[in-house]
Design an enzyme around this catalytic site. Structure first.
Site, PDB file in Angstrom:
ATOM      1  N   SER A 294    -119.006  45.593  72.230  1.00  0.00           N
ATOM      2  CA  SER A 294    -119.506  45.044  73.293  1.00  0.00           C
ATOM      3  C   SER A 294    -118.095  44.242  73.991  1.00  0.00           C
ATOM      4  O   SER A 294    -117.081  44.711  73.306  1.00  0.00           O
ATOM      5  CB  SER A 294    -120.094  43.287  72.406  1.00  0.00           C
ATOM      6  OG  SER A 294    -119.071  43.110  72.139  1.00  0.00           O
ATOM      7  N   ASP A 295    -117.917  44.180  75.479  1.00  0.00           N
ATOM      8  CA  ASP A 295    -116.578  43.342  75.708  1.00  0.00           C
ATOM      9  C   ASP A 295    -116.663  41.845  74.617  1.00  0.00           C
ATOM     10  O   ASP A 295    -116.841  41.460  75.104  1.00  0.00           O
ATOM     11  CB  ASP A 295    -116.901  43.678  76.892  1.00  0.00           C
ATOM     12  CG  ASP A 295    -115.643  42.758  77.785  1.00  0.00           C
ATOM     13  OD1 ASP A 295    -114.398  42.718  77.475  1.00  0.00           O
ATOM     14  OD2 ASP A 295    -115.477  43.623  79.491  1.00  0.00           O
ATOM     15  N   CYS A 296    -115.609  41.597  75.025  1.00  0.00           N
ATOM     16  CA  CYS A 296    -115.125  40.243  74.426  1.00  0.00           C
ATOM     17  C   CYS A 296    -116.247  39.025  74.390  1.00  0.00           C
ATOM     18  O   CYS A 296    -115.108  38.676  75.486  1.00  0.00           O
ATOM     19  CB  CYS A 296    -113.206  40.181  74.271  1.00  0.00           C
ATOM     20  SG  CYS A 296    -112.658  42.096  73.638  1.00  0.00           S
TER      21      CYS A 296
END
Ligand SMILES: *[C@@H]1O[C@H](CO)[C@@H](O)[C@H](O)[C@H]1NC(C)=O
Ligand SMILES: *[C@@H]1O[C@H](CO)[C@@H](O)[C@H](O)[C@H]1NC(C)=O
Ligand SMILES: *[C@@H]1O[C@H](CO)[C@@H](O)[C@H](O)[C@H]1NC(C)=O
Length: 752
Positions: A294-296
């Site tokens: 995932s993106d952060c």
């Protein structure tokens, strides 16, 4: 990252630190231990440590030994330790967009590793249109990454490159991307990834790269809409013929070990919770051999900010069921166990995610015992910032600089005739600005503008260094317009009016700038766009100004006039124009209005001429008889790619490139196609192929351009189906044009 994420990250750091201390006090040789340490008799003979077994079997063995609680701790970027199996904590998050960077917590500079080579920002490197340069940079970056890993300063999993399409010129992160064209972005992705991951080790990885951010992510914060809340409404057609292309190429050709999903939603579903995108496309259709991250905090974001699910356990279960394997952020570590207890997710689904992440760690050699025995185990401090690496950073900047205008010609300056040169402007002494984002500590180097300034003292000309910086365009920050900030335009015009010598404007920016005033001002003789040219940018600019290097870069994106934005909300995703709404369309493929400089523009100190020496005029496209009916030959007269016999179906165009000037130079051949008239959904022009060649003054070089018919002469229809239009296709190279007629040829008709 926002401040919340920073706080979370800091608390993650403290946790790691505590785990680390615990490990020190519980294991005798903990400080020097590593997974599958031959000195650890408790683990060395376990099947997951045995390099004579297949990675599949080793991964299965390891996962089979883990408790649910241990598994859940491995679902996050700051993965927990499993001391009883000799496994230390691992930080997955490192970044290497254009050099090893400490933006992610997995990499630190200091001690024997005070910095790393910082290459030009990606938009600049893309402008070189040189695929072997991109791969070479990837190789150097991964040498430095491995060296730092061996020294305990970084991880082996890098969340780079960013291959989102530069759809809108205002995007603050456009600088990180290879530009607006899908073919160019796809080639960049595959080349850089091959360089990073290595190609000589079979399934083995030198480092693991990651193509991000899947998908249709290209808006950060514009007019009250931010990436954490944006729902990108995207047509199937735009997904298939634009947004998917670089990711597909990254996975299929680059064989990347990871893909990152984005923060935004696509058509109402957060990308990290969309099984069609993750399981269906990335893992299913493209067969990703790697992990999806995932993106952060994006799992947290779709629960907290987008309220996509009613409970955090549902968010955790949705993400893993959709195909997410690793969470950048703590969310899955906190909520996954409860999701299992509530029956929203079963343990086998967690095992599936772990098998994707642990397989990558095995391919990296992280469970192979003695690290110094690894094929890259001998890389160390001497391999970081080496003279050869720093020279490649200068070379990359030279190759990426684009000569936009050269009236007179004003450039190159002569060190003898032009004395002294005045170097003026807010970007004339800006070490940090030149480096762009996603890079902090570069190799120590004072030679930035020294060359230009020293030369400037001896010649009679003015160089204005202007443009943008991270306060204008950055992550979280999209631009409002395309003009130069503040009073730069006024300064340039005033200096131009007053100066007696020739004026050169040097522009630093990631995104396009409307500099029509300078283009049209006869007193401004030359304009260079340098992007953000990296740690060696100053030296490279001086080399171009004084002609020790002949510029050959070309714009990887269209430079629009400010008026282009009049009817173009950044939130409107459509690439195709819509005259009924006065919507202009996006990128050179679909926008036909006036431009300041077009995609592919870039001049040289010499001149090149193209000639097509030989090319076919008619090409038959074999179609399987079963499909040759009115269901496939539609009204627009085209054939579905899946119905054509594509294997080996290509045409060759032989082109001569002649250097007709008096200087040696490199030239990029850009080959475009235009499909037959009538298909209103087709791009009016599409890059099919590019190749960079070096041609000495007066010399000639022949290039055989091989055009794969199904790949490059096809277009995507409104339903997202790729078709090959029959009839006259135009092939453009510079200002020459060749027509080739495609004709369907039915094969093997099955009689009933
Ligand atoms: C977006 O920009 C506005 C100011 O222009 C700022 O107040 C807001 O915090 C930003 N949002 C994000 C998510 O960065
Ligand atoms: C295909 O369509 C055309 C016109 O619509 C018709 O004349 C022709 O008979 C059709 N052919 C077949 C094989 O159905
Ligand atoms: C492409 O880049 C490589 C690596 O820097 C360089 O050796 C080569 O000369 C470049 N090609 C051209 C045609 O400039």
């Amino acid at each position: 990252m926002n401040s919340l994420q920073k706080m979370r990250r800091n608390s993650i750091f403290s946790c790691i630190f505590l785990l680390f201390l615990v490990a020190i006090f519980t294991t005798v040789e903990a400080r020097d231990s590593f997974a599958c340490d031959p000195r650890n008799s408790a683990t060395k003979n376990l099947p997951f440590c045995r390099t004579d077994l297949s990675i599949t079997d080793r991964v299965k063995d390891l996962i089979g030994r883990l408790t649910l609680q241990e598994k859940v701790k491995l679902l996050v970027n700051s993965a927990g330790a499993v001391p009883r199996l000799g496994i230390k904590g691992y930080e997955w998050w490192s970044e290497a967009l254009h050099g090893v960077s400490n933006v992610g917590p997995g990499t630190k500079f200091g001690g024997e590793f005070p910095g790393a080579t910082s290459f030009p920002q990606v938009i600049t490197t893309a402008a070189s249109f040189n695929a072997s340069l991109w791969e070479e940079i990837g190789k150097v970056v991964s040498d430095e990454a491995r060296a730092m890993y061996n020294g305990g300063m970084s991880g082996l999993t890098y969340w780079s490159p960013n291959v989102n399409i530069l759809r809108d010129p205002r995007w603050g992160r456009g600088q990180e991307t290879p530009g607006e064209d899908p073919l160019l972005a796809g080639k960049y992705a595959a080349s850089y990834v091959r360089g990073l991951q290595g190609t000589d080790g079979g399934d083995r990885l030198k480092v693991a790269a990651c193509c991000k951010h899947y998908t249709a992510y290209d808006l950060d914060n514009w007019s009250g809409v931010d990436r954490f809340h944006f729902n990108a409404k995207v047509s199937k057609q735009d997904i298939v013929d634009t947004f998917d292309i670089p990711f597909r190429s990254c996975v299929k050709e680059g064989k990347v070990a990871s893909v990152m999903c984005s923060y935004n939603q696509v058509n109402g579903i957060p990308t990290c919770a969309d099984p069609k995108l993750l399981r269906g496309t990335v893992r299913g259709a493209w067969r990703l051999n790697g992990y999806i991250v995932s993106d952060c905090d994006s799992v947290g974001v779709f629960y907290d900010n987008q309220h996509y699910t009613s409970t955090p356990e549902d968010a955790a279960a949705d993400a893993i069921k959709a195909g997410l394997d690793l969470d950048c952020g703590p969310f899955l570590g906190v909520h996954t166990e409860n999701a299992v207890q509530r029956g929203l997710l079963n343990e086998a689904e967690i095992d599936g995610a772990l098998s994707n992440t642990i397989t990558v760690q095995m391919r990296l050699g992280m469970f192979d015992g003695e690290p110094s025995a690894h094929p890259y185990g001998n890389l160390g401090p001497k391999d970081v910032c080496s003279p050869a690496h720093q020279e490649l950073a200068v070379e990359a900047a030279r190759q990426g600089i684009v000569l936009l205008k050269n009236h007179g010609p004003v450039l190159p300056l002569s060190p003898r005739r032009h004395r002294p040169v005045a170097v003026i402007g807010p970007n004339s002494d800006v070490t940090l600005t030149m480096i762009g984002n996603y890079a902090d500590v570069h190799c120590a180097n004072d030679a930035l503008f020294g060359g230009a300034i020293a030369a400037a003292r001896q010649a009679d000309a003015t160089v204005l260094v202007m443009g943008l910086d991270q306060s204008i365009e950055a992550e979280f920050r999209d631009r409002e317009g395309l003009m130069l900030p503040g009073r730069q335009q006024e300064l340039i015009s005033k200096v131009a009016a007053a100066a007696k010598g020739p004026i050169t404007l040097v522009l630093m920016s990631g995104g396009a700038v409307d500099i029509s005033f300078a283009k049209n001002d006869p007193r401004i003789g030359a304009i260079l766009w340098v992007g953000y040219p990296g740690q060696a940018g100053g030296a490279a600019i001086a080399d171009i100004l004084f002609g020790t290097h002949n510029p050959g870069g070309k714009l990887p994106m269209t430079w629009y006039p400010q008026e282009y934005l009049n009817n173009l909300p950044m939130t409107a995703m459509d690439l195709r124009s819509n005259p009924s709404r006065n919507y202009p369309g996006r990128t050179y493929r679909f926008y036909k209005g006036p431009v300041v400089y077009p995609f592919g523009h870039g001049m040289s100190y010499t001149s090149f001429m193209h000639t097509i020496t030989d090319a076919p005029q008619v090409v038959s496209v074999p179609v399987d008889g079963r499909h040759h009916s009115n269901t496939t030959i539609v009204s627009s007269n085209s054939i579905r790619v899946t119905h054509a016999r594509c294997n080996g179906l290509s045409l060759i165009v032989n082109v001569d490139v002649k250097n007709t000037g008096s200087r040696d130079g490199s030239h990029t051949l850009l080959v475009f196609s235009t499909p037959p008239r009538g298909a209103h959904w087709a791009p009016h022009k599409q890059l099919m192929m590019f190749e960079k060649v070096h041609v000495p003054a007066g010399g000639r070089q022949r290039i055989g351009v091989k055009i794969h018919v199904c790949k490059y002469l096809s277009v995507v229809d409104g339903a997202g189906v790729r078709r090959i239009p029959m009839g006259e296709h135009a092939i453009h190279i510079g200002d020459i044009r060749h027509s080739v007629s495609l004709q369907a040829q039915t094969l093997g008709v099955i009689k009933s």
